[in-house]
Design a protein around this motif. Structure first.
Motif, PDB file in Angstrom:
ATOM      1  N   ASN A 181      -0.947   4.437  -1.567  1.00 53.00           N
ATOM      2  CA  ASN A 181      -2.298   4.414  -1.006  1.00 53.00           C
ATOM      3  C   ASN A 181      -2.346   4.834   0.456  1.00 53.00           C
ATOM      4  O   ASN A 181      -3.433   5.020   1.003  1.00 53.00           O
ATOM      5  CB  ASN A 181      -2.887   3.004  -1.136  1.00 53.00           C
ATOM      6  N   GLU A 182      -1.199   4.954   1.086  1.00 50.45           N
ATOM      7  CA  GLU A 182      -1.154   5.348   2.484  1.00 50.45           C
ATOM      8  C   GLU A 182      -0.977   6.852   2.600  1.00 50.45           C
ATOM      9  O   GLU A 182      -0.123   7.443   1.935  1.00 50.45           O
ATOM     10  CB  GLU A 182      -0.026   4.623   3.220  1.00 50.45           C
ATOM     11  N   VAL A 183      -1.787   7.470   3.440  1.00 50.21           N
ATOM     12  CA  VAL A 183      -1.726   8.903   3.668  1.00 50.21           C
ATOM     13  C   VAL A 183      -1.225   9.149   5.084  1.00 50.21           C
ATOM     14  O   VAL A 183      -1.751   8.570   6.044  1.00 50.21           O
ATOM     15  CB  VAL A 183      -3.110   9.554   3.467  1.00 50.21           C
TER      16      VAL A 183
ATOM     17  N   SER B  27       0.832  -1.209   0.000  1.00 49.60           N
ATOM     18  CA  SER B  27       0.000   0.000   0.000  1.00 49.60           C
ATOM     19  C   SER B  27       0.861   1.252   0.000  1.00 49.60           C
ATOM     20  O   SER B  27       0.541   2.249  -0.661  1.00 49.60           O
ATOM     21  CB  SER B  27      -0.922  -0.003   1.229  1.00 49.60           C
ATOM     22  N   HIS B  28       1.974   1.193   0.738  1.00 50.22           N
ATOM     23  CA  HIS B  28       2.881   2.340   0.773  1.00 50.22           C
ATOM     24  C   HIS B  28       3.522   2.566  -0.595  1.00 50.22           C
ATOM     25  O   HIS B  28       3.620   3.706  -1.078  1.00 50.22           O
ATOM     26  CB  HIS B  28       3.956   2.120   1.835  1.00 50.22           C
TER      27      HIS B  28
ATOM     28  N   GLU C 180     -11.841  -1.467  -3.023  1.00 49.77           N
ATOM     29  CA  GLU C 180     -11.510  -1.595  -4.443  1.00 49.77           C
ATOM     30  C   GLU C 180      -9.993  -1.677  -4.589  1.00 49.77           C
ATOM     31  O   GLU C 180      -9.243  -1.436  -3.648  1.00 49.77           O
ATOM     32  CB  GLU C 180     -12.057  -0.414  -5.240  1.00 49.77           C
ATOM     33  N   GLY C 181      -9.540  -2.028  -5.798  1.00 52.50           N
ATOM     34  CA  GLY C 181      -8.111  -2.102  -6.058  1.00 52.50           C
ATOM     35  C   GLY C 181      -7.550  -3.511  -5.938  1.00 52.50           C
ATOM     36  O   GLY C 181      -8.249  -4.467  -5.560  1.00 52.50           O
TER      37      GLY C 181
ATOM     38  N   PHE D 277      -7.554  -9.743  -1.098  1.00 49.97           N
ATOM     39  CA  PHE D 277      -8.139  -9.998   0.221  1.00 49.97           C
ATOM     40  C   PHE D 277      -9.459 -10.761   0.106  1.00 49.97           C
ATOM     41  O   PHE D 277      -9.682 -11.746   0.826  1.00 49.97           O
ATOM     42  CB  PHE D 277      -8.357  -8.674   0.946  1.00 49.97           C
ATOM     43  N   LYS D 278     -10.331 -10.332  -0.792  1.00 47.91           N
ATOM     44  CA  LYS D 278     -11.626 -10.988  -0.929  1.00 47.91           C
ATOM     45  C   LYS D 278     -11.482 -12.418  -1.438  1.00 47.91           C
ATOM     46  O   LYS D 278     -12.196 -13.315  -0.968  1.00 47.91           O
ATOM     47  CB  LYS D 278     -12.519 -10.175  -1.868  1.00 47.91           C
TER      48      LYS D 278
END
Length: 378
Positions: free
Chosen positions: A46-48, A41-42, A125-126, A132-133
């Motif tokens: 995607n990480e804030v 994610s980083h 999403e993504g 994961f799903k």
């Protein structure tokens, strides 16, 4: 009697393996990126991160956090307020069409010190969401979770039966010996058995924790029936509140009850982890273990007064501890790399086992009794 027993174990190993192998391959492949979910994610941006502020900056009121999130989606119902286990600078608010709806959930991330909106993350999403799903429920919801849990049970059966079945054949071989000078099928079998033994304990741990996680909805529902129902019993039959007390006052009441713990997440009235009359304040410790174990504190949503607080029962504590263990999320990067290596080896074990079965289908292979006789002669 011995021959009959071995033949039974051979049948159990064959069919438990065949039924679950393709699904286990899928779970191993989707599990690889999930081990490094934070790092990926980083890298994907995607990480804030919240801006740096002086260490003396006070936290914003939880009421401000709530109001600023609701201002973006005034027609939505707040479901949860949560943050990552090692995060102190942000809160994320989830808002749904109703208190229990899971479709089209909106997320708002806010600075815990200024209550400013930082981002609207898209958790549903993504690429990582798809992985994961697939790993959790095959995009089939609760039935998919139960199905994968059953596949996990078959994996455990296949591992145990494999140890029982092939131990007699490996007695005369040195540990790790691959008979390279023999037929290709023997080399594949030796490779399959050796790598299976290497990953034995890890595969059992991951398989068992996977089964526990797959049945998490059932565990939570039992907790609601077993514990939550008695905690909210005094409110049975009462109409839902028409107005709500200050969220900050409710947080303060929970913190006063558990001064040595920190707030992990808040479940709003009507959601899964609360009741129509309560804020569910879930407090946790600071150690690697206690940070995973939430203690629920129920606060009356209308008066901000403490209603009840209890330690988690053993079955829910087991679920919470098993979740990070399943993905190697206890020991930092070192443990994640170990999980990665063992996951890849397990993929090889599953694939070689599948190839052994496939090639035997068109070959004349001695039955298990003949194999045992030949082994004893050897």
């Amino acid at each position: 009697m011995y021959i009959k027993s071995i033949k039974t174990w051979a049948w159990v190993h064959k069919w438990s393996s065949l039924v679950c192998t393709l699904f286990m391959l899928l779970l191993c492949l989707t599990g690889l990126p999930l081990i490094f979910s934070h790092e990926i994610s980083h890298l994907l941006g995607n990480e804030v991160e919240a801006p740096d502020l002086p260490a003396t900056t006070k936290l914003a009121s939880m009421d401000s956090i709530l109001n600023n999130a609701k201002a973006l989606y005034p027609d939505r119902v707040v479901q949860f307020v949560f943050r990552d286990i090692d995060e102190d600078k942000t809160w994320t608010v989830s808002l749904g069409k109703t208190a229990t709806s899971e479709d089209d959930t909106k997320f708002v991330m806010l600075d815990a010190r200024t209550a400013n909106v930082l981002d609207e993350p898209k958790f549903n999403e993504g690429f990582m969401y798809v992985m994961f799903k697939l790993h959790v429920d095959l995009f089939a919801g609760f039935p998919g979770m139960l199905f994968l849990g059953f596949m996990g049970v078959l994996l455990i059966v296949a591992i145990i039966s494999g140890v029982v079945l092939y131990a007699p054949f490996m007695r005369r071989l040195a540990f790790g010996e691959i008979r390279k000078d023999r037929a290709p099928k023997l080399k594949r079998l030796d490779t399959h058995n050796f790598l299976g033994v290497v990953t034995l304990v890890w595969a059992l741990i991951v398989g068992l924790t996977g089964v526990i996680n797959a049945w998490s909805d059932l565990v939570v529902k039992y907790w609601q029936f077993d514990q939550m129902s008695s905690m909210i019993a005094p409110y049975k039959g009462l109409p839902p509140p028409t107005h709500y007390a200050s969220l900050q006052a409710s947080v303060d009441a929970a913190q006063a009850r558990e001064p040595d713990k920190r707030l992990g997440f808040i479940a709003f009235p009507g959601t899964t982890f609360s009741s129509p009359h309560h804020y569910g304040m879930f407090m946790r410790g600071d150690s690697p273990i206690t940070s995973r174990l939430f203690k629920p504190v129920l606060i009356d949503a209308e008066t901000a007064k403490l209603t009840d607080s209890r330690d988690l029962p053993w079955y829910l504590a087991t679920l919470l501890i098993s979740q990070p263990l399943h993905f190697g999320d206890y020991g930092g990067m070192t443990l994640k790399i170990i999980w990665l290596i063992l996951d890849v080896i397990t993929i090889v074990v599953l694939w070689t086992g599948l190839m052994l079965w496939w090639k035997k289908r068109k070959q004349h292979v001695p039955d298990i009794e003949t194999k045992i006789r030949l082994n004893e002669a050897y």
